[in-house]
Design a protein around this motif. Sequence first.
Motif, mmCIF file in Angstrom:
data_model
loop_
_atom_site.group_PDB
_atom_site.id
_atom_site.type_symbol
_atom_site.label_atom_id
_atom_site.label_comp_id
_atom_site.label_asym_id
_atom_site.label_seq_id
_atom_site.Cartn_x
_atom_site.Cartn_y
_atom_site.Cartn_z
ATOM 1 N N MET A 47 0.768 -1.620 -0.244
ATOM 2 C CA MET A 47 0.080 0.411 -0.040
ATOM 3 C C MET A 47 0.800 1.370 0.341
ATOM 4 O O MET A 47 0.586 2.296 -0.686
ATOM 5 C CB MET A 47 -0.982 0.427 1.231
ATOM 6 C CG MET A 47 -2.402 -1.243 0.976
ATOM 7 S SD MET A 47 -3.559 -1.283 2.417
ATOM 8 C CE MET A 47 -2.517 0.266 3.790
ATOM 9 N N GLN A 48 1.902 1.239 0.389
ATOM 10 C CA GLN A 48 2.653 2.013 0.776
ATOM 11 C C GLN A 48 3.858 1.967 -0.510
ATOM 12 O O GLN A 48 3.775 3.884 -0.958
ATOM 13 C CB GLN A 48 3.102 2.178 1.834
ATOM 14 C CG GLN A 48 4.571 3.368 2.610
ATOM 15 C CD GLN A 48 4.871 3.482 4.006
ATOM 16 O OE1 GLN A 48 4.655 2.958 4.584
ATOM 17 N NE2 GLN A 48 5.430 5.438 4.711
ATOM 18 N N TYR A 49 4.689 1.739 -0.780
ATOM 19 C CA TYR A 49 5.367 1.568 -1.912
ATOM 20 C C TYR A 49 5.260 0.671 -2.842
ATOM 21 O O TYR A 49 5.841 1.008 -4.050
ATOM 22 C CB TYR A 49 6.886 0.756 -1.350
ATOM 23 C CG TYR A 49 7.632 1.665 0.203
ATOM 24 C CD1 TYR A 49 7.826 3.432 0.440
ATOM 25 C CD2 TYR A 49 7.068 1.484 1.124
ATOM 26 C CE1 TYR A 49 7.621 3.458 1.140
ATOM 27 C CE2 TYR A 49 7.201 1.501 2.622
ATOM 28 C CZ TYR A 49 7.745 2.640 2.628
ATOM 29 O OH TYR A 49 8.450 3.477 3.341
ATOM 30 N N GLY A 50 4.199 -0.111 -3.175
ATOM 31 C CA GLY A 50 4.490 -1.091 -4.267
ATOM 32 C C GLY A 50 5.001 -2.328 -4.646
ATOM 33 O O GLY A 50 5.420 -2.331 -2.997
ATOM 34 N N ASP A 51 4.503 -2.695 -5.092
ATOM 35 C CA ASP A 51 5.310 -4.055 -4.756
ATOM 36 C C ASP A 51 6.931 -4.345 -5.229
ATOM 37 O O ASP A 51 7.523 -5.735 -4.883
ATOM 38 C CB ASP A 51 4.318 -5.415 -6.419
ATOM 39 C CG ASP A 51 2.916 -5.367 -5.565
ATOM 40 O OD1 ASP A 51 3.127 -5.416 -4.405
ATOM 41 O OD2 ASP A 51 2.209 -6.203 -6.867
ATOM 42 N N ALA A 52 7.168 -3.092 -6.266
ATOM 43 C CA ALA A 52 8.831 -3.305 -6.204
ATOM 44 C C ALA A 52 9.517 -2.860 -4.720
ATOM 45 O O ALA A 52 10.557 -3.206 -5.270
ATOM 46 C CB ALA A 52 8.893 -2.228 -7.279
ATOM 47 N N HIS A 53 8.581 -2.878 -3.827
ATOM 48 C CA HIS A 53 10.297 -2.353 -2.400
ATOM 49 C C HIS A 53 10.603 -3.107 -2.653
ATOM 50 O O HIS A 53 10.432 -4.206 -2.616
ATOM 51 C CB HIS A 53 9.379 -1.787 -1.753
ATOM 52 C CG HIS A 53 9.570 -1.481 -0.459
ATOM 53 N ND1 HIS A 53 10.698 -2.106 0.119
ATOM 54 C CD2 HIS A 53 9.790 -0.091 0.130
ATOM 55 C CE1 HIS A 53 10.944 -1.430 1.641
ATOM 56 N NE2 HIS A 53 11.099 0.133 1.203
ATOM 57 N N PRO A 54 11.856 -3.197 -2.166
ATOM 58 C CA PRO A 54 12.957 -4.092 -1.815
ATOM 59 C C PRO A 54 12.829 -4.996 -0.594
ATOM 60 O O PRO A 54 13.464 -5.893 -1.029
ATOM 61 C CB PRO A 54 14.174 -2.886 -1.530
ATOM 62 C CG PRO A 54 14.028 -1.805 -1.817
ATOM 63 C CD PRO A 54 12.554 -2.114 -1.957
ATOM 64 N N ARG A 55 12.543 -4.630 0.586
ATOM 65 C CA ARG A 55 11.689 -4.946 1.281
ATOM 66 C C ARG A 55 10.424 -6.606 1.425
ATOM 67 O O ARG A 55 10.191 -7.562 1.872
ATOM 68 C CB ARG A 55 11.429 -5.021 2.729
ATOM 69 C CG ARG A 55 12.441 -3.832 3.526
ATOM 70 C CD ARG A 55 11.561 -3.386 4.911
ATOM 71 N NE ARG A 55 11.398 -4.719 5.569
ATOM 72 C CZ ARG A 55 10.520 -4.196 6.247
ATOM 73 N NH1 ARG A 55 10.346 -3.190 6.489
ATOM 74 N NH2 ARG A 55 9.675 -4.673 7.394
ATOM 75 N N MET A 56 10.143 -6.355 -0.241
ATOM 76 C CA MET A 56 8.716 -7.067 -0.565
ATOM 77 C C MET A 56 8.969 -8.464 -0.462
ATOM 78 O O MET A 56 9.202 -9.445 -0.527
ATOM 79 C CB MET A 56 8.464 -6.660 -1.818
ATOM 80 C CG MET A 56 7.357 -7.085 -1.966
ATOM 81 S SD MET A 56 5.300 -6.934 -0.622
ATOM 82 C CE MET A 56 4.756 -5.006 -1.446
ATOM 83 N N ARG A 57 10.655 -8.821 -1.109
ATOM 84 C CA ARG A 57 11.331 -10.313 -1.441
ATOM 85 C C ARG A 57 11.515 -11.498 -0.162
ATOM 86 O O ARG A 57 10.610 -11.939 0.078
ATOM 87 C CB ARG A 57 12.514 -9.822 -2.121
ATOM 88 C CG ARG A 57 13.276 -11.669 -2.641
ATOM 89 C CD ARG A 57 13.896 -11.150 -3.797
ATOM 90 N NE ARG A 57 13.700 -10.783 -5.138
ATOM 91 C CZ ARG A 57 14.317 -11.159 -5.784
ATOM 92 N NH1 ARG A 57 16.033 -10.938 -5.929
ATOM 93 N NH2 ARG A 57 13.621 -11.085 -7.311
ATOM 94 N N THR A 58 11.948 -10.208 1.013
ATOM 95 C CA THR A 58 12.618 -10.721 1.623
ATOM 96 C C THR A 58 10.620 -11.427 2.777
ATOM 97 O O THR A 58 10.585 -12.582 3.666
ATOM 98 C CB THR A 58 13.096 -9.637 3.426
ATOM 99 O OG1 THR A 58 13.993 -9.057 2.232
ATOM 100 C CG2 THR A 58 13.297 -10.259 4.599
ATOM 101 N N VAL A 59 10.472 -10.223 3.563
ATOM 102 C CA VAL A 59 8.166 -10.857 3.272
ATOM 103 C C VAL A 59 7.694 -11.508 2.834
ATOM 104 O O VAL A 59 7.518 -12.352 3.489
ATOM 105 C CB VAL A 59 7.667 -9.270 3.462
ATOM 106 C CG1 VAL A 59 6.399 -10.428 4.114
ATOM 107 C CG2 VAL A 59 7.963 -8.229 4.404
ATOM 108 N N GLN A 60 8.236 -11.854 1.181
ATOM 109 C CA GLN A 60 7.763 -13.210 0.510
ATOM 110 C C GLN A 60 8.742 -14.260 0.746
ATOM 111 O O GLN A 60 7.655 -15.324 0.775
ATOM 112 C CB GLN A 60 7.695 -12.618 -0.891
ATOM 113 C CG GLN A 60 6.856 -11.588 -1.222
ATOM 114 C CD GLN A 60 5.298 -12.472 -0.958
ATOM 115 O OE1 GLN A 60 4.194 -11.251 -0.348
ATOM 116 N NE2 GLN A 60 4.804 -13.099 -2.109
ATOM 117 N N GLY A 61 9.719 -14.618 0.959
ATOM 118 C CA GLY A 61 10.585 -15.548 1.604
ATOM 119 C C GLY A 61 9.745 -15.847 2.850
ATOM 120 O O GLY A 61 9.399 -17.135 3.180
ATOM 121 N N VAL A 62 9.423 -14.725 4.049
ATOM 122 C CA VAL A 62 9.088 -15.103 5.278
ATOM 123 C C VAL A 62 7.466 -16.176 5.377
ATOM 124 O O VAL A 62 7.377 -17.018 5.553
ATOM 125 C CB VAL A 62 9.420 -13.810 6.079
ATOM 126 C CG1 VAL A 62 8.567 -14.499 7.487
ATOM 127 C CG2 VAL A 62 10.229 -13.665 6.192
#
Length: 78
Positions: free
Chosen positions: A47-62
């Motif tokens: 919501m805040q940064y869109g799907d391209a935020h660098p932390r998104m990959r880490t959160v997806q892995g978790v």
Amino acid sequence: MIEAAAAESALREAALTEDGSQYRRALIRALSEELSDALRDRRELAMQYGDAHPRMRTVQGVIFALTAAINTEVHTAG
């Protein structure tokens, strides 16, 4: 983010019980709470940064790892 210390404490407490099914339920509950936190983090990042935020990959892995762990516990219960 994820409150791993609280989850670890809950798991340690459950491990001290003699009832294996109680431990399994506590483990699944703790993993589910962590998954809920991770899903909330993903939603907030998107919501805040869109799907391209660098932390998104880490959160997806978790999220992937927690889902797999929950599924393993549920399907090996016995």
